[in-house]
Design a protein around this motif. Sequence first.
Motif, short mmCIF file in Angstrom:
data_model
loop_
_atom_site.label_atom_id
_atom_site.label_comp_id
_atom_site.label_asym_id
_atom_site.label_seq_id
_atom_site.Cartn_x
_atom_site.Cartn_y
_atom_site.Cartn_z
N ASN A 57 0.83 -1.21 0.00
CA ASN A 57 0.00 0.00 0.00
C ASN A 57 0.86 1.25 0.00
O ASN A 57 0.59 2.21 -0.72
N ALA A 58 1.92 1.24 0.82
CA ALA A 58 2.81 2.41 0.90
C ALA A 58 3.53 2.65 -0.42
O ALA A 58 3.73 3.80 -0.83
N ILE A 59 3.93 1.59 -1.10
CA ILE A 59 4.60 1.70 -2.39
C ILE A 59 3.64 2.23 -3.45
O ILE A 59 4.05 2.92 -4.40
N GLY A 60 2.37 1.91 -3.30
CA GLY A 60 1.37 2.35 -4.27
C GLY A 60 1.02 1.29 -5.30
O GLY A 60 0.24 1.56 -6.23
N ALA A 61 1.58 0.09 -5.14
CA ALA A 61 1.26 -1.02 -6.05
C ALA A 61 -0.11 -1.59 -5.68
O ALA A 61 -0.64 -1.32 -4.60
N LYS A 62 -0.66 -2.41 -6.57
CA LYS A 62 -2.03 -2.91 -6.38
C LYS A 62 -2.09 -4.42 -6.15
O LYS A 62 -3.08 -4.91 -5.59
N TYR A 63 -1.05 -5.15 -6.57
CA TYR A 63 -1.12 -6.60 -6.49
C TYR A 63 0.09 -7.19 -5.78
O TYR A 63 1.23 -6.86 -6.10
N LEU A 64 -0.20 -8.07 -4.82
CA LEU A 64 0.83 -8.80 -4.09
C LEU A 64 0.69 -10.28 -4.43
O LEU A 64 -0.29 -10.93 -4.04
N VAL A 65 1.65 -10.82 -5.17
CA VAL A 65 1.62 -12.23 -5.56
C VAL A 65 2.08 -13.09 -4.39
O VAL A 65 3.10 -12.82 -3.76
N LEU A 66 1.32 -14.15 -4.12
CA LEU A 66 1.58 -14.99 -2.96
C LEU A 66 1.55 -16.47 -3.33
O LEU A 66 0.61 -16.94 -3.95
N HIS A 67 2.61 -17.21 -2.92
CA HIS A 67 2.56 -18.67 -3.00
C HIS A 67 1.62 -19.15 -1.89
O HIS A 67 1.86 -18.83 -0.71
N PRO A 68 0.58 -19.90 -2.20
CA PRO A 68 -0.41 -20.26 -1.18
C PRO A 68 0.16 -20.96 0.05
O PRO A 68 -0.24 -20.68 1.17
N GLY A 69 1.12 -21.89 -0.15
CA GLY A 69 1.73 -22.55 1.00
C GLY A 69 1.88 -24.05 0.80
O GLY A 69 1.37 -24.63 -0.17
N SER A 70 2.58 -24.68 1.73
CA SER A 70 2.82 -26.13 1.69
C SER A 70 2.32 -26.76 2.98
O SER A 70 2.57 -26.25 4.08
N HIS A 71 1.63 -27.90 2.85
CA HIS A 71 0.98 -28.50 4.02
C HIS A 71 1.91 -29.33 4.89
O HIS A 71 1.49 -29.85 5.94
N VAL A 72 3.18 -29.48 4.50
CA VAL A 72 4.21 -30.15 5.29
C VAL A 72 3.74 -31.56 5.71
O VAL A 72 3.81 -31.93 6.89
N LYS A 73 3.22 -32.31 4.75
CA LYS A 73 2.81 -33.72 4.93
C LYS A 73 1.61 -33.92 5.86
O LYS A 73 1.35 -35.03 6.31
N GLU A 74 0.87 -32.84 6.13
CA GLU A 74 -0.32 -32.96 6.97
C GLU A 74 -1.59 -33.18 6.17
O GLU A 74 -2.67 -33.34 6.74
N GLY A 75 -1.47 -33.17 4.84
CA GLY A 75 -2.63 -33.41 3.98
C GLY A 75 -3.14 -32.14 3.33
O GLY A 75 -3.09 -31.05 3.92
N GLU A 76 -3.63 -32.29 2.11
CA GLU A 76 -4.06 -31.13 1.33
C GLU A 76 -5.27 -30.42 1.94
O GLU A 76 -5.32 -29.19 1.99
N ASP A 77 -6.25 -31.17 2.42
CA ASP A 77 -7.43 -30.54 3.01
C ASP A 77 -7.06 -29.72 4.24
O ASP A 77 -7.55 -28.58 4.41
N VAL A 78 -6.19 -30.27 5.08
CA VAL A 78 -5.74 -29.56 6.27
C VAL A 78 -5.00 -28.29 5.88
O VAL A 78 -5.23 -27.21 6.45
N GLY A 79 -4.13 -28.41 4.88
CA GLY A 79 -3.36 -27.26 4.43
C GLY A 79 -4.22 -26.16 3.83
O GLY A 79 -4.01 -24.97 4.10
N LEU A 80 -5.20 -26.54 3.03
CA LEU A 80 -6.09 -25.55 2.43
C LEU A 80 -6.89 -24.80 3.49
O LEU A 80 -7.05 -23.58 3.41
N GLN A 81 -7.37 -25.52 4.49
CA GLN A 81 -8.11 -24.87 5.57
C GLN A 81 -7.21 -23.91 6.35
O GLN A 81 -7.66 -22.84 6.77
#
Length: 286
Positions: free
Chosen positions: A101-125
């Motif tokens: 916001n301070a820079i004045g840009a509009k989009y922040l690209v984000l890698h969603p994340g890794s569930h670290v072997k706990e399962g995809e459903d758990v990670g998504l939640q």
Amino acid sequence: MIIGSHVSMSAPNFVYGSVQEALSYKSTAMMIYSGAPQNTRRQEIAKLKIEEAQALMAENNIPMDRMIVHAPYIINLANTVKPETFEIAVEFLAKEISRVNAIGAKYLVLHPGSHVKEGEDVGLQQIVKGLNLAMKDMGDVNIALETMAGKGSELGYTFEQLKYIIDNTEKSDYLRVCMDTCHMNDAGYDVSNFDALLDEFDQVVGLDRLVCIHLNDSKNIRGAKKDRHANLGHGEIGFETLCSIANNKRVEHIVKILETPYIEGKPPYKEEIEMLRSKKFVDIVK
């Protein structure tokens, strides 16, 4: 064509220097990190020469929504194994939103994340939980979830996973998507038929959510789930396909960003951008 690349942001000119670098490649867009992507150390906003950068962009008719900011890799909102890692991710993402916001840009690209072997459903939640905590004060910023390759326990490698995150996050109006051609190829999508891919994305997520495309070749065959970028025309996707994506009329309003490897220690972006504009491949890899 709205095209640019990753550019550096370092002392003494910081964001102003980033814009200068982008202009040296004849870019009409750019992507920066607000600091080192591997750690949480950040310069004070007052030192970043933001006003000078904004003025230089305006002089060259580049709107601020063409400056993409990439969140650091260390943010992992999907981690349920280490609460302290999750808490740091939430806190740091909130700070990054403030910095964008301070820079004045509009989009922040984000890698969603890794569930670290706990399962995809758990990670998504957990990602949804993290976004809900971090997205308290968005200002004018949107988070663009990046399509991932699916290596290890990475999430966000299918359109359906991105759709789940968007649908279940409280401030879903602030969520967008950044496609990565290398990642989609490695995840198993056929990027060579890009119009069909856009149709599928539109059906699952909605084309109105697409705000950026990372344009990279891949060192891996489709479905390898490895994520290794290659220079244009030096991978499994090929220059012809990437050039057709860059020039596709359906995404002509979308920012395209090159993240291809340096060649002998030097960025290849000026040459690769010219290739895409001229639609002619030149072998610049020695």
